[in-house]
Motif scaffolding. Sequence first.
Motif, PDB file in Angstrom:
ATOM      1  N   UNK A  22     -34.836  15.625-119.813  1.00  8.69           N
ATOM      2  CA  UNK A  22     -35.585  16.772-120.334  1.00  8.69           C
ATOM      3  C   UNK A  22     -35.543  17.939-119.343  1.00  8.69           C
ATOM      4  N   UNK A  23     -35.269  19.132-119.869  1.00 12.15           N
ATOM      5  CA  UNK A  23     -35.187  20.306-119.005  1.00 12.15           C
ATOM      6  C   UNK A  23     -36.574  20.711-118.518  1.00 12.15           C
ATOM      7  N   UNK A  24     -36.665  20.984-117.232  1.00 14.05           N
ATOM      8  CA  UNK A  24     -37.923  21.374-116.615  1.00 14.05           C
ATOM      9  C   UNK A  24     -37.976  22.864-116.278  1.00 14.05           C
ATOM     10  N   UNK A  25     -36.833  23.445-115.933  1.00 19.50           N
ATOM     11  CA  UNK A  25     -36.811  24.851-115.541  1.00 19.50           C
ATOM     12  C   UNK A  25     -35.378  25.360-115.565  1.00 19.50           C
ATOM     13  N   UNK A  26     -35.238  26.685-115.567  1.00 17.44           N
ATOM     14  CA  UNK A  26     -33.925  27.327-115.512  1.00 17.44           C
ATOM     15  C   UNK A  26     -34.021  28.560-114.619  1.00 17.44           C
ATOM     16  N   UNK A  27     -32.957  28.807-113.869  1.00 17.94           N
ATOM     17  CA  UNK A  27     -32.916  29.999-113.040  1.00 17.94           C
ATOM     18  C   UNK A  27     -31.483  30.429-112.779  1.00 17.94           C
ATOM     19  N   UNK A  28     -31.316  31.618-112.244  1.00 18.82           N
ATOM     20  CA  UNK A  28     -29.996  32.107-111.866  1.00 18.82           C
ATOM     21  C   UNK A  28     -30.144  33.045-110.681  1.00 18.82           C
ATOM     22  N   UNK A  29     -29.066  33.184-109.914  1.00 15.13           N
ATOM     23  CA  UNK A  29     -29.094  34.099-108.771  1.00 15.13           C
ATOM     24  C   UNK A  29     -27.696  34.660-108.526  1.00 15.13           C
ATOM     25  N   UNK A  30     -27.650  35.842-107.890  1.00 14.07           N
ATOM     26  CA  UNK A  30     -26.391  36.532-107.603  1.00 14.07           C
ATOM     27  C   UNK A  30     -26.264  36.713-106.095  1.00 14.07           C
ATOM     28  N   UNK A  31     -25.128  36.275-105.554  1.00  9.08           N
ATOM     29  CA  UNK A  31     -24.917  36.351-104.110  1.00  9.08           C
ATOM     30  C   UNK A  31     -24.106  37.571-103.691  1.00  9.08           C
ATOM     31  N   UNK A  32     -23.340  38.143-104.636  1.00  6.82           N
ATOM     32  CA  UNK A  32     -22.479  39.286-104.298  1.00  6.82           C
ATOM     33  C   UNK A  32     -22.210  40.088-105.569  1.00  6.82           C
ATOM     34  N   UNK A  33     -21.298  41.065-105.484  1.00  4.07           N
ATOM     35  CA  UNK A  33     -21.021  41.923-106.637  1.00  4.07           C
ATOM     36  C   UNK A  33     -20.477  41.139-107.822  1.00  4.07           C
ATOM     37  N   UNK A  34     -19.593  40.167-107.539  1.00  2.00           N
ATOM     38  CA  UNK A  34     -19.068  39.339-108.616  1.00  2.00           C
ATOM     39  C   UNK A  34     -20.195  38.548-109.276  1.00  2.00           C
ATOM     40  N   UNK A  35     -21.082  38.010-108.464  1.00  2.00           N
ATOM     41  CA  UNK A  35     -22.215  37.272-108.999  1.00  2.00           C
ATOM     42  C   UNK A  35     -23.135  38.151-109.818  1.00  2.00           C
ATOM     43  N   UNK A  36     -23.316  39.394-109.381  1.00  2.95           N
ATOM     44  CA  UNK A  36     -24.153  40.330-110.124  1.00  2.95           C
ATOM     45  C   UNK A  36     -23.552  40.606-111.501  1.00  2.95           C
ATOM     46  N   UNK A  37     -22.208  40.748-111.543  1.00  2.36           N
ATOM     47  CA  UNK A  37     -21.546  40.999-112.816  1.00  2.36           C
ATOM     48  C   UNK A  37     -21.664  39.798-113.753  1.00  2.36           C
ATOM     49  N   UNK A  38     -21.626  38.608-113.185  1.00  7.90           N
ATOM     50  CA  UNK A  38     -21.675  37.390-114.009  1.00  7.90           C
ATOM     51  C   UNK A  38     -23.074  37.077-114.530  1.00  7.90           C
ATOM     52  N   UNK A  39     -24.084  37.448-113.762  1.00  8.96           N
ATOM     53  CA  UNK A  39     -25.452  37.062-114.121  1.00  8.96           C
ATOM     54  C   UNK A  39     -26.294  38.197-114.669  1.00  8.96           C
ATOM     55  N   UNK A  40     -25.831  39.435-114.461  1.00  8.94           N
ATOM     56  CA  UNK A  40     -26.638  40.575-114.884  1.00  8.94           C
ATOM     57  C   UNK A  40     -27.766  40.902-113.929  1.00  8.94           C
TER      58      UNK A  40
END
Length: 219
Positions: A47-65
Amino acid sequence: MNVNDTYTDQQLRDAFLEVQQRYEKTEEGGWHVWINCGDSQTAEGGAQQAYGKFALDNLGAARTGLEVGGYEFEPRSNRPPCPPAPVESSNVDMSQCSDSGSIKSPEMAEAFAALPPRENVELLQTMAPEHSDERSMVAAIYYVCAPELVGDDLKDFATELATALGKTSLADTVYSMSVHNFYGTDTLDKLRAQPFQQYNFDDSINPAALRPAWERLPG
């Protein structure tokens, strides 16, 4: 990532941030993190308990918004406990157990009957179909109604049942053994030991020592 206990919102957030901090040192890009119930980090379907996302650099920012260095995190509301909570003794109504199914394996029923009687534990059905991976062996599946047994308590009961099954004529053909615990329309817990022959289910061993043998199944 998986957790094997019920975490508060803050504990889930702390676990997520720990992942983010660890990845900041070794990874790049953007990452999505799901926190689910599971007995190990390789377990699936909890069962899912939580969800999150993070961006480490410019590419990550583009992928995650997200902005570089940013993150979003959301614990799931009304998430089920991990593992599921047992039904309180005072609230148990065994008439809520599903109608008993067919006993397709007399040897499995024999093993269940050999256990000391337990209040509020009922055998619903047994099945021993051919195992999908090992065609010459079977998947022994017990369907029980035991509303007070979940988590470690169900694992200990399953070990006692496996020990009894090991004394029957079916024992040498069992590749996996599962215990599915239902109460009313609820699935309280599902456990499986595989490969069954790998574990020393024996009366001389404390059931607690064999808890790692049981993996929790989704559903």
